[in-house]
Write a protein that holds these residues in place. Structure first.
Motif, short mmCIF file in Angstrom:
data_model
loop_
_atom_site.label_atom_id
_atom_site.label_comp_id
_atom_site.label_asym_id
_atom_site.label_seq_id
_atom_site.Cartn_x
_atom_site.Cartn_y
_atom_site.Cartn_z
N LEU A 228 33.48 18.79 8.07
CA LEU A 228 34.18 18.45 6.82
C LEU A 228 35.69 18.44 7.03
CD1 LEU A 228 34.19 17.90 3.78
CD2 LEU A 228 34.09 20.38 3.42
N ALA A 229 36.21 19.46 7.71
CA ALA A 229 37.65 19.52 7.96
C ALA A 229 38.11 18.31 8.77
CB ALA A 229 37.99 20.82 8.69
N TYR A 230 37.35 17.93 9.78
CA TYR A 230 37.71 16.78 10.59
C TYR A 230 37.66 15.50 9.77
CZ TYR A 230 37.77 13.42 14.42
OH TYR A 230 38.10 12.38 15.26
N ALA A 231 36.61 15.35 8.97
CA ALA A 231 36.46 14.13 8.18
C ALA A 231 37.56 13.98 7.13
CB ALA A 231 35.09 14.12 7.49
N MET A 232 38.11 15.07 6.65
CA MET A 232 39.16 15.01 5.65
C MET A 232 40.52 14.67 6.24
SD MET A 232 38.00 18.16 3.15
CE MET A 232 39.37 17.95 2.00
N GLN A 233 40.70 14.93 7.55
CA GLN A 233 42.01 14.62 8.14
C GLN A 233 41.98 13.37 9.03
OE1 GLN A 233 43.08 15.01 11.57
NE2 GLN A 233 41.01 15.56 12.30
N ARG A 234 40.81 12.98 9.51
CA ARG A 234 40.70 11.80 10.37
C ARG A 234 40.74 10.53 9.51
NH1 ARG A 234 41.43 8.75 14.80
NH2 ARG A 234 39.55 7.63 15.49
N ARG A 235 41.67 9.63 9.82
CA ARG A 235 41.85 8.44 8.99
C ARG A 235 41.40 7.18 9.73
NH1 ARG A 235 44.93 9.43 4.51
NH2 ARG A 235 45.44 7.21 4.26
N GLN A 236 40.72 6.33 9.01
CA GLN A 236 40.33 5.01 9.49
C GLN A 236 40.41 4.04 8.31
OE1 GLN A 236 38.81 3.99 13.02
NE2 GLN A 236 40.54 5.43 12.97
N ILE B 24 38.09 9.54 6.64
CA ILE B 24 36.70 9.10 6.77
C ILE B 24 35.78 9.85 5.82
CG2 ILE B 24 37.04 8.34 9.16
CD1 ILE B 24 35.48 10.84 10.06
N ALA B 25 36.24 10.98 5.29
CA ALA B 25 35.44 11.71 4.29
C ALA B 25 35.24 10.89 3.03
CB ALA B 25 36.10 13.04 3.95
N GLU B 26 36.04 9.84 2.82
CA GLU B 26 35.89 8.99 1.65
C GLU B 26 34.78 7.96 1.82
OE1 GLU B 26 37.49 9.47 -1.19
OE2 GLU B 26 38.46 11.21 -0.26
N PHE B 27 34.28 7.81 3.03
CA PHE B 27 33.22 6.82 3.27
C PHE B 27 31.86 7.41 2.92
CE2 PHE B 27 36.39 5.43 6.61
CZ PHE B 27 36.93 4.42 5.82
N GLN B 28 31.07 6.65 2.20
CA GLN B 28 29.82 7.19 1.69
C GLN B 28 28.82 7.56 2.79
OE1 GLN B 28 28.56 4.25 -1.21
NE2 GLN B 28 29.54 5.37 -2.88
N ILE C 50 29.86 12.51 13.18
CA ILE C 50 31.02 12.52 12.27
C ILE C 50 32.33 12.58 13.08
CG2 ILE C 50 32.24 13.91 10.55
CD1 ILE C 50 29.40 14.66 9.47
N HIS C 51 32.32 13.34 14.14
CA HIS C 51 33.52 13.44 14.98
C HIS C 51 33.72 12.21 15.86
CE1 HIS C 51 33.48 17.71 13.87
NE2 HIS C 51 34.69 17.82 14.41
N GLY C 52 32.68 11.39 15.99
CA GLY C 52 32.80 10.20 16.81
C GLY C 52 33.09 10.53 18.26
N GLY C 53 34.02 9.81 18.85
CA GLY C 53 34.37 10.06 20.25
C GLY C 53 34.84 11.48 20.48
N ALA C 54 35.54 12.05 19.50
CA ALA C 54 36.03 13.43 19.65
C ALA C 54 34.86 14.41 19.76
CB ALA C 54 36.90 13.80 18.45
N GLY C 55 33.74 14.08 19.13
CA GLY C 55 32.58 14.96 19.19
C GLY C 55 31.96 15.03 20.57
N TYR C 56 32.28 14.05 21.40
CA TYR C 56 31.74 14.00 22.77
C TYR C 56 32.66 14.68 23.77
CZ TYR C 56 28.55 11.92 26.21
OH TYR C 56 27.60 11.73 27.18
N MET C 57 33.84 15.09 23.30
CA MET C 57 34.85 15.67 24.18
C MET C 57 34.82 17.19 24.12
SD MET C 57 36.11 13.06 25.55
CE MET C 57 35.40 11.44 25.21
#
Length: 386
Positions: free
Chosen positions: A263-271, A276-280, A338-345
């Protein structure tokens, strides 16, 4: 017997602060070094964490099942390796002794387990016997005033550091060609007891397992747990019922940490110009994880309360273990997504958690074993009611 509310709340706050301030900052170092620092072990001793579920009269805190799972929720908010340090002393490594040991056996070992002076291990699994615990091949042959143990135990948690093993072996029994399973309290360092090399695992760095090998290892007759031959299988099943509830609670804690991080990541990560937390579709993954973790929390708490009422919760404990361990796997998978590429790092710790949680679906009874236990109990209960 439960602690009074104020004392228990203080304990929870202390554990929560210890996890947040001391353990979480060390997660990366523990993963890289595959080792829990000695100072952390000392602090755990000072906090009484080695004796959470050991009775008060033997120096522990004597938590009931509900209190124990609530502490496990908190411990789940950090790396599983930290819980593993104290896990066997509070769980499978000590509970056979608590439930079925003689008073002399309890007095000899429980005070030292409660302080962390010695570490205990639960030596049940073998190369050819894991989920099928009734198929163990380790033998204990009566010889004069003692027994001689032969066999190999596999994947034994905390074995590299253990001072005491609860070992399950077959003793000769009249009328039973394969013998009966008996539990033994075996101290480390005996002639004929040796350890294999530390296993290299997919995850849970800092938590160590290895083989425990018995080659004509002689133990006294007083090592028989409860001074009763042939009771080992019953002891193991009782211990695993409690252990499965503890692991289920820990799975809930891990899931809640992953949800908070996602949740914290989704609220600060922008696309596309917005978080991205705004995306359904991101919201759907967060919501599914929250609902499933909440369901598991409720299951665990309700079953723990039933156990404290001394109800038979074998079916319910299996339900909790199956659901919670599968649930945290799904939550970890969504966290990576949810973390995308960052989740793999490595630096974000999400890929580490993804690997760590995979073990929960295997140890203390695989998901498939839980399914079998649940179904068999359902059939047995329906037949008895007919």
């Amino acid at each position: 017997m439960a602690l009074d509310a104020d004392t228990f709340d203080q304990l929870l706050r202390t554990v929560r602060r210890f996890v947040k301030e001391r353990l979480v900052p060390m997660e990366g170092d523990v993963a890289r070094n595959d080792r829990i620092p000695d100072e952390i072990r000392r602090e755990m001793r000072d906090l009484g964490l080695f004796g959470l579920s050991i009775p008060v009269e033997f120096g522990g805190l004597g938590l009931n099942m509900e209190e124990e799972v609530r502490v496990a929720f908190e411990l789940g908010l950090t790396s599983p390796a930290f819980r593993s340090v104290i896990g066997t002393n509070n769980g499978i490594g000590s509970q056979g002794l608590v439930m079925d040991g003689t008073e002399a056996q309890k007095a000899a070992y429980l005070p030292r387990l409660a302080t962390g002076e010695i570490i205990s291990s639960f030596a049940l699994t073998e190369p050819e016997a894991g989920s099928d615990a009734s198929s163990i091949r380790t033998t204990a042959r009566r010889d004069g005033d003692g027994y001689v143990l032969n066999g190999t135990k596999r994947f034994i948690t905390n074995a590299p550091y253990a001072g005491l093993f609860t070992v399950f072996a077959r003793t000769e029994t009249e009328g039973k060609p394969k013998g009966s399973v008996t539990a033994f309290l075996v101290e480390a360092g005996l002639p004929g007891l040796s350890l294999g090399k530390i296993d290299k695992k997919m995850g849970q760095a800092g938590s160590h397992t290895c083989d425990v090998i018995f080659e004509n290892c002689r133990v006294p007759a007083s090592a028989v747990l409860g001074d009763k031959e042939g009771q080992g299988f019953k002891t193991a099943m009782k211990v695993l019922d409690r252990g499965r509830l503890h692991i289920s609670a820990f799975c809930v804690g891990v899931a809640e940490r992953l949800i908070a991080d996602s949740l914290a990541y989704a609220m600060q990560r922008r696309q596309f110009g917005q978080p991205i937390a705004e995306f359904q579709l991101i919201q759907a993954m967060l919501a599914d994880s929250r609902a499933e973790s909440y369901a598991a929390r409720c299951m665990v708490l309700e079953t723990a309360r039933a156990k404290d009422r001394e109800e038979n919760v074998s079916t319910e404990a299996a339900c909790c273990k199956m659901f919670a361990s599968e649930m945290v796997g799904r939550v970890a998978d969504r966290a990576v997504q949810i973390h995308g590429g960052a989740g793999y790092m490595e630096e974000y710790g999400i890929e580490r958690a993804y690997r760590d949680v995979r073990l929960f679906r295997i140890y203390e009874g695989t998901t498939q074993i839980q399914q079998i236990l649940i179904a068999r109990n359902m059939i047995r209960e329906a037949a008895a009611a007919a």
